[in-house]
Motif scaffolding. Structure first.
Motif, PDB file in Angstrom:
ATOM      1  N   TYR A   8       0.867  -1.182   0.000  1.00  0.00           N
ATOM      2  CA  TYR A   8       0.000   0.000   0.000  1.00  0.00           C
ATOM      3  C   TYR A   8       0.904   1.234   0.000  1.00  0.00           C
ATOM      4  O   TYR A   8       1.859   1.319   0.773  1.00  0.00           O
ATOM      5  N   PRO A   9       0.663   2.206  -0.885  1.00  0.00           N
ATOM      6  CA  PRO A   9       1.606   3.321  -1.046  1.00  0.00           C
ATOM      7  C   PRO A   9       1.769   4.143   0.227  1.00  0.00           C
ATOM      8  O   PRO A   9       0.785   4.441   0.920  1.00  0.00           O
TER       9      PRO A   9
ATOM     10  N   GLN B 197       1.973   8.834  -2.032  1.00  0.00           N
ATOM     11  CA  GLN B 197       0.604   9.344  -2.165  1.00  0.00           C
ATOM     12  C   GLN B 197       0.580  10.863  -2.336  1.00  0.00           C
ATOM     13  O   GLN B 197      -0.166  11.385  -3.170  1.00  0.00           O
ATOM     14  N   THR B 198       1.365  11.558  -1.553  1.00  0.00           N
ATOM     15  CA  THR B 198       1.328  13.022  -1.656  1.00  0.00           C
ATOM     16  C   THR B 198       1.913  13.511  -2.974  1.00  0.00           C
ATOM     17  O   THR B 198       1.450  14.511  -3.532  1.00  0.00           O
ATOM     18  N   ASP B 199       2.916  12.814  -3.496  1.00  0.00           N
ATOM     19  CA  ASP B 199       3.443  13.182  -4.817  1.00  0.00           C
ATOM     20  C   ASP B 199       2.377  12.922  -5.888  1.00  0.00           C
ATOM     21  O   ASP B 199       2.186  13.747  -6.793  1.00  0.00           O
TER      22      ASP B 199
ATOM     23  N   GLU C 289      -2.400  17.881   1.598  1.00  0.00           N
ATOM     24  CA  GLU C 289      -2.595  17.154   2.856  1.00  0.00           C
ATOM     25  C   GLU C 289      -4.061  16.813   3.084  1.00  0.00           C
ATOM     26  O   GLU C 289      -4.397  15.706   3.528  1.00  0.00           O
ATOM     27  N   LYS C 290      -4.944  17.731   2.758  1.00  0.00           N
ATOM     28  CA  LYS C 290      -6.376  17.491   2.953  1.00  0.00           C
ATOM     29  C   LYS C 290      -6.848  16.324   2.101  1.00  0.00           C
ATOM     30  O   LYS C 290      -7.567  15.435   2.594  1.00  0.00           O
TER      31      LYS C 290
ATOM     32  N   ALA D 233      -8.541  10.719   1.060  1.00  0.00           N
ATOM     33  CA  ALA D 233      -8.380   9.485   0.284  1.00  0.00           C
ATOM     34  C   ALA D 233      -8.201   8.288   1.199  1.00  0.00           C
ATOM     35  O   ALA D 233      -8.729   7.196   0.942  1.00  0.00           O
ATOM     36  N   ASN D 234      -7.471   8.471   2.301  1.00  0.00           N
ATOM     37  CA  ASN D 234      -7.234   7.367   3.220  1.00  0.00           C
ATOM     38  C   ASN D 234      -8.413   7.101   4.138  1.00  0.00           C
ATOM     39  O   ASN D 234      -8.480   6.037   4.756  1.00  0.00           O
ATOM     40  N   GLN D 235      -9.336   8.027   4.212  1.00  0.00           N
ATOM     41  CA  GLN D 235     -10.607   7.756   4.873  1.00  0.00           C
ATOM     42  C   GLN D 235     -11.528   6.974   3.939  1.00  0.00           C
ATOM     43  O   GLN D 235     -12.134   5.973   4.326  1.00  0.00           O
TER      44      GLN D 235
END
Length: 351
Positions: A264-265, A270-272, A292-293, A298-300
């Motif tokens: 899982y990244p 993920q931020t890139d 960041e938001k 996305a992870n929620q």
């Protein structure tokens, strides 16, 4: 091009899953009448776990002349609005985001083959390739649909309707035993769905036109053109921006039951990815707080992805004729749902 694509022919043929070449030839007789029947080569493509896919082309022809014939899996009409899928295919083709659709038939589609390779656990992590994917998704999310000025996300109603299709007792006794031993009850799943919906109901993630099923096999990288193409728009619909992204991140771990959740990244990747996506989506460099938001959102929403596909797999376990362990897949996705839930700030205040 638009006018041509509005007149996609329908061939009144049902292709037998156990005799796909004969059925595919009947399609080709209508859409490729000049092809010599005896010269057509068929190649069964096996990545899909919902449908059967066969590539067809004359011997010695260029790869780009290949026609793909996709045969819907048994009872998948319970899960997928096929008319909407065809509309989506045509809509996205008009804006160069989907291959040409050559024909529909009673239990499938025929469309243009895109040369290249589907992604795998390594190529999806290649910064050059994943940035192409991020930009392509951003372009998809900017697509406007006439008459849909205030679209509603498909997610919650679709999951609820899926849950109603999960049998209380599986017709196969061995599957039913595994379900009782490994999978939570429908009532428990319904409780999780209710809790998750309440937790995410105040999300301000934009509702966009989304793919909603961007697994590795649905992304093709064409090296000669240095481009990526998305395929299979069965679940394309309006959805939360963060859901489509989180669902894609969940697919970095592999295909089928060969899943490695250590892949899982991480946050850096993920931020890139998200930074690239937002630059394309907004047409400007994003602010770090915006990145960041969306990372948090996305992870929620990846929780919703695991729950969605876990429920989906239980339906397939009852109805699909494809040789795939759907019960095992359901177990894997639901276990990961709980693993992600246990560390999600939505539920326990942790970071």
């Amino acid at each position: 091009m638009g006018d041509v694509q509005k007149r996609v022919p329908h061939v009144r043929v049902v292709v037998d899953e156990n005799d796909v070449e004969r059925g595919a030839m009947r399609i080709l007789e209508q859409i490729r009448p000049r092809w010599e029947k005896d010269s057509v080569e068929f190649k069964l493509l096996t990545d899909g776990i919902t449908n059967k896919l066969v590539g067809c082309r004359p011997a010695e022809a260029e790869e780009s002349e290949t026609v793909l014939v996709r045969i819907y899996g048994n009872k998948t009409d319970l899960l997928i609005d096929r008319k909407a899928e065809t509309r989506n295919f045509i809509l996205l083709n008009k804006v160069d985001l989907a291959p040409d659709l050559y024909a529909t038939f009673d239990n499938g589609l025929a469309y243009r083959f895109i040369p290249g390779n589907t992604l795998d656990q390594e190529t999806v992590r290649d910064p050059h390739i994943y940035r192409l994917v991020a930009k392509r998704m951003a372009k998809l999310h900017k697509v406007k649909v006439k008459g849909e000025e205030h679209p509603q996300p498909f997610l919650w109603d679709k999951m609820s309707s899926f849950l109603e299709l999960v049998p209380d007792v599986f017709s196969d006794s061995k599957k039913n035993e595994r379900y009782r031993e490994c999978i939570m009850s429908k009532a428990q799943i319904e409780g999780e769905l209710r809790e998750l919906r309440n937790a995410l109901k105040n999300s301000d993630s934009p509702v966009v036109f989304a793919h909603n099923d961007l697994l590795l096999g649905n992304v093709i990288y064409t090296q000669s053109e240095d481009s990526v193409t998305f395929i299979d728009f069965e679940y394309a619909a309006f959805s939360y921006q963060a859901y489509d992204i989180g669902n894609h991140f969940a697919e970095f771990v592999g295909i089928g039951t060969d899943l490695d959740y250590s892949l899982y990244p991480d946050k850096e990747l993920q931020t890139d990815w998200i930074r690239t996506y937002l630059a394309e989506y907004h047409g400007r460099e994003p602010k770090e707080e915006e990145v960041e938001k969306l990372y948090v959102q996305a992870n929620q929403f990846v929780l919703a992805a695991h729950l969605f596909w876990g429920i989906w797999a239980l339906i397939q376990a009852e109805h699909s004729y494809i040789d795939f362990d759907y019960m095992e897949y359901a177990d894997l996705r639901l276990r990961e749902y709980f693993a992600k839930k246990s560390v999600c700030a939505l539920f326990n205040g942790s970071s």
